[in-house]
Design a protein around this motif. Structure first.
Motif: not given
Length: 458
Positions: A70-76, A163-169, A198-203
């Motif tokens: 559930i936490i993973m889906f909320l992050i996504q 997922i947590s990394s790309f979404c900067n969670a 870093v890729i997730g944080g670029l936008g």
């Protein structure tokens, strides 16, 4: 009469709905290994949806596999923005979309051409899932020590962290996060995590712009050396991408070197030469705004902590999964100062003039962020007498910028302080400017001008 909600109202409302749904799901007995208080469920749900990473209960032990899912889906959902999913899938299943929905999606996607809105949303979904899948595969390859968990649990571990990394969670299923001994010295693992956040944080606009540039570059090389044609096209990388990329690279390089000099023989001392550079890069990148920790931030020296607070405040790039005031806001502020110092009336960069509305938004964003953070520091200081101002300030900057780093006081906060941080995480993710736009009625008649007057500033 049909009411049309503006994009800011839809954006804020979607996050509130997702937080409430997440709180309910995480409160269920099947989601947690032991009963947790409602405020802890609310805090965890808000932290996941707002991709912050601050926790008041241990994710590894407090939640069941279902709770972690559930936490993973909320992050996504929170990382991409629930409206991205809602807009795209509504369009996909209905075969079209109303003009009003396209206008709302256009503002969310920051696209000027109405016809490109859903094409952009489709690209966002495709790029996100592709990068996360590639990241999970690389993490799986780089963590052979986790094979003892079995293929299923090992794969879930990699998908969750991708997922947590790309979404900067900054959420982790490890008790000590990335400071866990099993991954602390796994430098390929840490470099992959860095690459993902870093890729997730670029936008998304910048990532799409970079992909377009790489495609143009490959085509240009082929045409030049195979067909002897010059297909050079100017401004493939737009000014928005240039400013954010240069700012991100400059801040990261400077922060890495500075933290290596400050903590190389202190907090990073257990690593070798290469390991210290990787740890310095990780520590310099994670405050913007990944939230993972490969060291105990409470052990850092005061100059390092103050500098990290500054990095958290800047945050990631606009239209990304990260928070903060954004690199473009910081860049515009610095460029404006330099422009004023040189006596120029206009802000110019890369042979382009920056619009006045951009300067106004940058100033408003910075002012509102400091005001909100300052008020929360004041309130929490009134409730938490045993913590230092440094610890509370670090926590508030981390919450507002949706970073998730802490000096170790999150677990010890009172219910009132947790609720304040919940509000701060929400404001930081949605932005105070968006909330004000959602509340205040837009002025309809602006076709007049008063006489200009210049005020004394200094």
């Amino acid at each position: 009469m049909k009411r049309f909600y503006n994009p800011a109202q839809l954006f804020a409302g979607s996050f509130i709905f997702l937080i409430m749904a997440g709180t309910f799901l995480l409160s269920l007995p099947i989601s947690s290994s032991h009963p947790i208080a409602w405020v802890d469920a609310l805090f965890t749900a808000t932290s996941a949806v707002c991709v912050t990473g601050l926790i008041v209960v241990d994710t590894a032990s407090a939640f069941t596999p279902l709770g972690k899912l559930i936490i993973m889906f909320l992050i996504q959902l929170g990382g991409l923005g629930i409206l991205t999913f809602a807009s795209y899938f509504a369009y996909f299943f209905k075969g079209g979309s109303s003009y009003e929905n396209q206008l709302a999606s256009r503002d969310m996607a920051n696209s000027e051409k109405l016809g490109e809105v859903f094409l952009l949303l489709k690209r966002i979904i495709l790029i996100t899932f592709s990068i996360e899948a590639a990241g999970a595969l690389l993490l799986y390859i780089c963590t052979p020590e986790f094979k003892v968990l079995g293929v299923g649990r090992h794969l879930f571990f990699c998908i969750f962290h991708s997922i947590s990394s790309f979404c900067n969670a900054g959420f982790s299923t490890l008790p000590l996060g990335l400071a866990e001994k099993s991954v602390l010295f796994n430098y390929p693992f840490q470099l992959i995590i860095i690459g993902l956040f870093v890729i997730g944080g670029l936008g998304f606009p910048i990532v799409i712009n970079l992909l377009r540039y790489l495609k143009h570059l490959a085509n240009r090389i082929i045409k030049r050396y195979v067909e002897n044609q010059n297909t050079y096209k100017p401004w493939v990388i737009n000014i928005n991408s240039k400013i954010n990329l240069v700012t991100t690279l400059g801040i990261t390089v400077f922060a890495t070197i500075l933290l290596w000099l400050l903590e190389g023989e202190a907090a990073f001392s257990e690593h070798g030469t290469f390991g210290r550079w990787v740890t310095a890069l990780f520590t310099a990148s994670t405050p913007r705004t990944a939230g993972y920790n490969s060291i105990d931030f409470a052990q850092l020296q005061v100059p390092s902590i103050l500098f990290i607070i500054f990095l958290m405040w800047i945050g990631a790039s606009p239209n990304s999964t990260g928070g903060g005031i954004k690199t473009s806001t910081f860049a515009v502020a610095v460029l404006n100062i330099l422009s004023l110092a040189r006596g120029k009336e206009r802000l110019e960069i890369y042979r382009r003039e920056i619009a006045d509305i951009t300067l106004k938004r940058a100033f408003a964003t910075m002012t509102l962020s400091l005001f909100i953070i300052g008020m929360c520091i004041l309130l929490i200081s009134a409730f938490e007498k045993e913590f230092t101002l440094m610890q509370i300030a670090f926590e508030c900057f981390s919450a507002y910028s949706t970073v998730g780093l802490t000096l170790g006081i999150t677990f010890k906060l009172s219910t009132a302080s947790k609720v304040i941080l919940v509000a701060l995480m929400f404001i930081g993710r949605v932005t105070m400017l968006s909330i004000m736009i959602a509340i205040f009625k837009k002025v309809k008649f602006t076709n007049y001008r008063y006489a200009k007057e210049e005020l004394t500033i200094n």
